[in-house]
Design an enzyme around this catalytic site. Sequence first.
Site, PDB file in Angstrom:
ATOM      1  N   ASP A 144       0.880  -0.902   0.146  1.00 35.77           N
ATOM      2  CA  ASP A 144      -0.074  -0.244   0.350  1.00 35.77           C
ATOM      3  C   ASP A 144       0.921   1.067  -0.057  1.00 35.77           C
ATOM      4  OD1 ASP A 144      -1.434   2.399   0.519  1.00 35.77           O
ATOM      5  OD2 ASP A 144      -2.330   0.740   1.932  1.00 35.77           O
ATOM      6  N   ASN A 150      -5.357  13.979 -10.432  1.00 32.74           N
ATOM      7  CA  ASN A 150      -5.889  14.649 -11.669  1.00 32.74           C
ATOM      8  C   ASN A 150      -6.029  15.655 -11.195  1.00 32.74           C
ATOM      9  OD1 ASN A 150      -7.987  15.637 -10.152  1.00 32.74           O
ATOM     10  ND2 ASN A 150      -9.454  13.767  -9.284  1.00 32.74           N
ATOM     11  N   GLY A 170      -8.693   5.669  -6.725  1.00 35.48           N
ATOM     12  CA  GLY A 170      -7.724   4.800  -6.156  1.00 35.48           C
ATOM     13  C   GLY A 170      -6.487   6.121  -5.619  1.00 35.48           C
ATOM     14  N   VAL A 171      -5.550   5.607  -5.406  1.00 33.37           N
ATOM     15  CA  VAL A 171      -4.586   6.469  -4.920  1.00 33.37           C
ATOM     16  C   VAL A 171      -4.310   7.216  -4.267  1.00 33.37           C
ATOM     17  CG1 VAL A 171      -1.522   6.833  -4.838  1.00 33.37           C
ATOM     18  CG2 VAL A 171      -2.358   5.220  -6.561  1.00 33.37           C
ATOM     19  N   ASP A 172      -5.514   8.171  -5.270  1.00 33.08           N
ATOM     20  CA  ASP A 172      -5.608   9.623  -4.535  1.00 33.08           C
ATOM     21  C   ASP A 172      -6.328   9.874  -3.792  1.00 33.08           C
ATOM     22  OD1 ASP A 172      -5.474  12.804  -5.039  1.00 33.08           O
ATOM     23  OD2 ASP A 172      -6.915  12.355  -7.117  1.00 33.08           O
ATOM     24  N   THR A 230      -2.659   3.463 -14.598  1.00 32.57           N
ATOM     25  CA  THR A 230      -2.972   2.451 -14.591  1.00 32.57           C
ATOM     26  C   THR A 230      -4.329   1.421 -13.872  1.00 32.57           C
ATOM     27  OG1 THR A 230      -2.365   0.880 -12.656  1.00 32.57           O
ATOM     28  CG2 THR A 230      -0.857   1.062 -15.369  1.00 32.57           C
ATOM     29  N   GLY A 231      -5.259   2.633 -13.072  1.00 36.45           N
ATOM     30  CA  GLY A 231      -5.856   1.994 -12.190  1.00 36.45           C
ATOM     31  C   GLY A 231      -7.189   3.252 -13.441  1.00 36.45           C
ATOM     32  N   ALA A 232      -7.723   4.402 -13.658  1.00 34.77           N
ATOM     33  CA  ALA A 232      -9.052   4.810 -13.334  1.00 34.77           C
ATOM     34  C   ALA A 232      -8.928   5.142 -15.129  1.00 34.77           C
ATOM     35  CB  ALA A 232      -9.343   5.615 -12.657  1.00 34.77           C
TER      36      ALA A 232
END
Length: 187
Positions: free
Chosen positions: A16, A30, A38-40, A130-132
């Site tokens: 993580d 973004n 996600g990470v954000d 590589t997520g959203a």
Amino acid sequence: MEFRIGNATLQLIKGDLTEQETDALVNAANATLLGGGGVDGAIHSKGGSKILEECKQIRAKEWPDGLPTGNAVITTGGNLRAKYVIHTVGPIWRGGFYDEAKLLRRAYWNSLKLSVAKGLQTVAFPSISTGAYGYPVGEASRVAVGAVVDFLSQENKLERVIFVLFTKETLEIYLRAAHAEVQEKFL
Ligand code: ADP
């Protein structure tokens, strides 16, 4: 798994990102810098409101229309273990026809440059885009590892760069990219 690149260590782990104790974590942000999923989302929820306040200041003072893709800015780490958060915006995948690779490389490169400018020594990255944002992991891993290896080969001020991958599958894909990259450039 670790690789020695010049004076630095490139490390890849499953884990993580928000738990890392590095000088900086890199946020897959973004353009709004106002948080997301996600990470954000994980960074802002664990790091607390101080990070968001600093992001709002940066928006107001430097980027009223949002942070352009490939750029990076820095805030403190709030309640996180990491001292700083570097917020960068990776490209949204649109089939590979819109300079996605160049923009993704730039997001890594500018995050590393900012770390050096701030005098930081250890930086942890997620798998940006590589997520959203839908960037295929295989292609993203080659761009990501390639950018970090090239940077560390040119610049000797960073001590350690860690890729913190969320799943075993993502870690394996990044490890393959790292082996290929090190073999191609150093053997
Ligand atoms: P983007 O919008 O740039 O695609 P995301 O945050 O949606 O960014 O996803 C980027 C990658 O980070 C994905 O592979 C996702 O599984 C992974 N991820 C999500 N949360 C974490 C976390 N806490 N630590 C590390 N990786 C994470």
